[in-house]
Structure formats: structure tokens, C-alpha cells
Write a protein that holds these residues in place. Structure first.
Motif, PDB file in Angstrom:
ATOM      1  N   MET A   1       0.860  -1.197   0.000  1.00 22.03           N
ATOM      2  CA  MET A   1       0.000   0.000   0.000  1.00 22.03           C
ATOM      3  C   MET A   1       0.892   1.241   0.000  1.00 22.03           C
ATOM      4  O   MET A   1       1.880   1.298   0.736  1.00 22.03           O
ATOM      5  CB  MET A   1      -0.902   0.003   1.231  1.00 22.03           C
ATOM      6  N   PRO A   2       0.575   2.261  -0.821  1.00 22.15           N
ATOM      7  CA  PRO A   2       1.426   3.455  -0.881  1.00 22.15           C
ATOM      8  C   PRO A   2       1.422   4.216   0.445  1.00 22.15           C
ATOM      9  O   PRO A   2       0.459   4.180   1.205  1.00 22.15           O
ATOM     10  CB  PRO A   2       0.793   4.282  -1.996  1.00 22.15           C
ATOM     11  N   ASP A  77      -2.388   8.990  -5.658  1.00 20.57           N
ATOM     12  CA  ASP A  77      -3.298   7.897  -5.300  1.00 20.57           C
ATOM     13  C   ASP A  77      -4.425   8.459  -4.431  1.00 20.57           C
ATOM     14  O   ASP A  77      -4.175   8.954  -3.327  1.00 20.57           O
ATOM     15  CB  ASP A  77      -2.526   6.822  -4.538  1.00 20.57           C
ATOM     16  N   PRO A  78      -5.684   8.396  -4.893  1.00 20.06           N
ATOM     17  CA  PRO A  78      -6.786   8.951  -4.099  1.00 20.06           C
ATOM     18  C   PRO A  78      -6.928   8.310  -2.721  1.00 20.06           C
ATOM     19  O   PRO A  78      -7.418   8.944  -1.789  1.00 20.06           O
ATOM     20  CB  PRO A  78      -8.023   8.668  -4.965  1.00 20.06           C
ATOM     21  N   GLY A  79      -6.498   7.066  -2.585  1.00 13.87           N
ATOM     22  CA  GLY A  79      -6.641   6.395  -1.309  1.00 13.87           C
ATOM     23  C   GLY A  79      -5.594   6.771  -0.284  1.00 13.87           C
ATOM     24  O   GLY A  79      -5.725   6.433   0.896  1.00 13.87           O
ATOM     25  N   ALA A  80      -4.535   7.479  -0.727  1.00 13.74           N
ATOM     26  CA  ALA A  80      -3.428   7.758   0.178  1.00 13.74           C
ATOM     27  C   ALA A  80      -3.002   9.224   0.161  1.00 13.74           C
ATOM     28  O   ALA A  80      -1.949   9.560   0.705  1.00 13.74           O
ATOM     29  CB  ALA A  80      -2.233   6.876  -0.181  1.00 13.74           C
ATOM     30  N   THR A  81      -3.810  10.098  -0.434  1.00 15.85           N
ATOM     31  CA  THR A  81      -3.400  11.489  -0.636  1.00 15.85           C
ATOM     32  C   THR A  81      -4.394  12.454  -0.013  1.00 15.85           C
ATOM     33  O   THR A  81      -5.609  12.288  -0.135  1.00 15.85           O
ATOM     34  CB  THR A  81      -3.262  11.802  -2.137  1.00 15.85           C
ATOM     35  N   LEU A  82      -3.858  13.467   0.641  1.00 15.20           N
ATOM     36  CA  LEU A  82      -4.641  14.582   1.159  1.00 15.20           C
ATOM     37  C   LEU A  82      -4.053  15.863   0.575  1.00 15.20           C
ATOM     38  O   LEU A  82      -2.833  16.065   0.613  1.00 15.20           O
ATOM     39  CB  LEU A  82      -4.569  14.617   2.683  1.00 15.20           C
ATOM     40  N   VAL A  83      -4.895  16.741   0.031  1.00 14.81           N
ATOM     41  CA  VAL A  83      -4.446  17.972  -0.609  1.00 14.81           C
ATOM     42  C   VAL A  83      -4.842  19.159   0.267  1.00 14.81           C
ATOM     43  O   VAL A  83      -6.005  19.314   0.638  1.00 14.81           O
ATOM     44  CB  VAL A  83      -5.056  18.131  -2.020  1.00 14.81           C
ATOM     45  N   TRP A  84      -3.860  19.983   0.575  1.00 13.30           N
ATOM     46  CA  TRP A  84      -4.074  21.196   1.369  1.00 13.30           C
ATOM     47  C   TRP A  84      -3.641  22.375   0.503  1.00 13.30           C
ATOM     48  O   TRP A  84      -2.476  22.498   0.158  1.00 13.30           O
ATOM     49  CB  TRP A  84      -3.252  21.139   2.650  1.00 13.30           C
ATOM     50  N   THR A  85      -4.586  23.238   0.151  1.00 17.93           N
ATOM     51  CA  THR A  85      -4.288  24.394  -0.696  1.00 17.93           C
ATOM     52  C   THR A  85      -4.030  25.603   0.178  1.00 17.93           C
ATOM     53  O   THR A  85      -4.861  25.976   1.007  1.00 17.93           O
ATOM     54  CB  THR A  85      -5.449  24.674  -1.666  1.00 17.93           C
TER      55      THR A  85
END
Length: 353
Positions: A1-2, A77-85
Motif C-alpha cells: 500500500m502506498p 493515489d486517491p486512497g493515500a493522498t490529502l491535498v491542502w491548498t
């Protein structure tokens, strides 16, 4: 898992200045406009500390300049990524593209939905929405280059004129508090010539400046976690010169020259608990009614008799600014890098839905 990763998207000051120069803005005005992005300059000094804080929580930290965000987010990877703008923007700044790109790729985000990244940067339209929600915002007129688009409201206290899409500070001069509507039209010509922007004209409201900051380190946190402080800088309002002396490239120079002085922060509840309660009520209305969540700030004017005026909200508060650091320490007992990392870790620990 990434490995879970936090992708922080930011727009650098110099990239903005170069783009504005190519559009024909003068060097001075490009510098003033780009100073809104000062938190990207200031936070970059702590990327190493944030990397270490994330590493202690088994997260990979990926700071990403806005112009590089497209391919980075497309391959995430959508299952392992969080985006903070880190930056909003629809006109002079382009940060509002990042949460939209994240949504396009099915990536989880920290913060409000992407539509608010546009709304909060248009002060006239956001004020209309806040008014429709029944919140205490001053009425507003709108002027462009000396002509009224929406007539100014009547006022017995004079007026306050500010650029519509550059926030409450950028482009404000000492005479932005003016006596009559004709004076505001003169300011609108100056703003249009310098920044190509409209101005919002509101009745002047008295009181002390208040900043309310929010970060849901705990995903279940509500407005009990709001930090509500008077921001006493010694002046009635912050001018362009005041702002540029605090943050970013120009702020770093001011610090080196000994010209840096942080405003004093005083808890509102200590002297005006009713105003503190009212501000939390407003936040309680905005979170479900407008869609604010995770991280945001609000600016108010509070009078001695506990009259509260909501001036604006921001979906990308200045994380490295003195007031947000003080909030993280007071509310969460965390440094800024640890507050960022812990917020991300708690969300990445939950499977996406």
C-alpha cells in the motif's frame, strides 16, 4: 500500500509577480499585489520542520508550487493522498484551481469546497451571500473607475473603501476611511489605475479589530475550538504599508532592518464575553450554511457595546502568521508544523468514502 502523503499546494510570490509584469502591471503594483501570497514565502522556511513532523506520523510531505500541481495531483493515489491548498484566488491569484483539480482526481482535501475559494475573494458577492444568511455585514456599494455599479448606502459615519478582489488590506491607503461617497469615487479611480479592480464602499463601522481562527486538528472539532482575539496594532485599520512590513519578502526585509512589530493579541472573552459568544454563533451559522470547515478565519469589528460586524471570511488563513501560530499554541498546544502534520494524520488515518 502506498505511503500516505500530504500535498501542500502553494503559489510563490515571484511567480505571481512575473505573471503580473507580463500583463503590464508596474513593478511596484505587482509587488504589492503579490504580497498577498506572503505566507507561501514564510511557510517555505518551515518545509523541513513540516517534513519532520509528518515523518514522525509516517506521512510523506509534498510541498508543490501551483504551476507544478497539475501533474503531481494527476498522478496521486486517491486512497493515500490529502491535498491542502495554501492560497485562494480567482483573479490576481490562481490557488482556487488546486482544490478543483483535487476534486477532478477524486482526492481528499483540507478546507472548504472549491467554490468558496472563489467567493471569498470577491468581497461584494461574498457580502451579499453573508447578508442573505442573516449575518451582520455592513451594506455595500460597488464602484469601478469613478462610476457606481451599485450605489453606495447612506451613512452618517463616513465610508470605508477597499478593493473588491484584493482583500481587506491590499491597496488600502490611510485615506481609505473617507467622509463622503464622492471621496470614495476618487479612491476607485486610483484603485482601478493601479490594480484594475473595483472597490467596495461600506459605511465606516467603529470598534476594535478581531480575528477568529479555526483549525480542526481533531476532525470533530466545532466552534469551541475557535480562537477569538482582538488584534491591536495601534492603528484603526491596517494599510498596505503595515501589511507588507509583517509578511513575506518585504516582511523578511523589515525584520532584518528592525522594523517588524507584531500586533498584540488579546482574547475577546477576557473583556467582552458576549461578543465572543456572538462570534461563535456566527461561526456556527457559517459552517453549515456556507460550507466552511477544517481551516478558516473570519475578521470582525467589535464595538464596546458588543455590537459585532462581520467584515469577511478567508478559506486560506495565513498559517505562518503570528496570530495563527498563537492560536495553534493556545488551542492545540502544538507548533505550526506539528499542527499541520497532526491535522493531516488524523484524516489520512480514516479510509476515504
Amino acid at each position: 500500500m502506498p505511503q500516505p502523503q500530504l500535498v501542500l499546494v502553494y503559489e510563490p510570490e515571484d511567480a505571481c509577480r512575473n505573471r503580473l509584469a507580463a500583463q503590464g502591471f508596474s513593478e511596484r503594483h505587482a509587488l504589492e499585489i503579490s504580497s498577498y501570497l506572503a505566507q507561501s514565502t514564510d511557510l517555505a522556511l518551515e518545509f523541513e520542520a513540516i517534513t519532520e513532523a509528518c515523518g514522525r506520523r509516517s506521512i510523506r510531505f509534498v510541498p508543490t508550487a501551483l504551476d507544478e500541481a497539475g501533474p503531481v495531483l494527476a498522478s496521486a493515489d486517491p486512497g493515500a493522498t490529502l491535498v491542502w491548498t495554501l492560497t485562494d484566488g480567482i483573479a490576481y491569484f490562481r490557488g482556487g484551481a488546486a482544490p478543483a483539480l483535487a476534486r477532478l482526481g477524486g482526492l481528499r482535501t483540507i478546507g472548504a469546497e472549491d467554490s468558496l475559494f472563489a467567493l471569498c475573494q470577491d468581497k461584494f458577492r461574498s457580502g451579499a451571500v453573508l447578508s442573505a444568511l442573516g449575518l451582520p455585514v455592513p451594506p455595500a456599494g460597488l464602484a469601478r473607475d469613478g462610476e457606481w455599479l451599485v450605489a453606495s448606502p447612506e451613512s452618517a459615519t463616513g465610508y470605508f473603501a477597499k478593493p473588491n478582489r484584493l482583500g481587506a488590506k491590499i491597496g488600502i491607503w490611510p485615506d481609505s476611511r473617507c467622509e463622503d461617497a464622492d471621496d470614495a469615487l476618487v479612491i476607485s479611480r486610483r484603485v482601478f489605475a493601479a490594480y484594475r479592480d473595483d472597490i467596495v464602499v461600506q459605511p465606516y463601522v467603529a470598534g476594535r479589530n478581531v480575528r477568529a481562527s479555526f483549525l480542526a486538528v481533531d476532525p470533530n472539532a466545532g466552534t469551541e475550538a475557535l480562537g477569538v482575539f482582538f488584534v491591536d496594532s495601534g492603528g484603526d485599520f491596517q494599510t498596505m504599508a503595515d501589511s507588507m512590513a509583517l509578511y513575506g519578502d518585504t516582511g523578511l526585509a523589515a525584520k532584518a532592518e528592525g522594523g517588524y512589530a507584531e500586533p498584540e493579541l488579546v482574547p475577546v472573552a477576557a473583556s467582552q464575553p458576549e461578543s465572543d459568544r456572538r462570534i461563535r454563533e456566527i461561526a456556527d451559522a457559517l459552517m453549515p450554511g456556507l460550507g466552511l470547515k477544517d481551516v478558516f478565519s473570519m475578521d470582525f469589528r467589535v464595538e464596546q457595546d458588543d455590537t459585532v460586524h462581520l467584515i469577511e471570511f478567508e478559506v486560506c488563513p495565513g498559517l505562518p502568521c503570528f496570530d495563527f501560530r498563537a492560536y495553534c499554541a493556545a488551542q492545540w498546544d502544538l507548533s505550526l508544523p506539528d499542527a499541520i502534520a497532526e491535522t493531516a494524520a488524523r484524516r489520512l488515518a480514516v479510509a476515504p468514502t
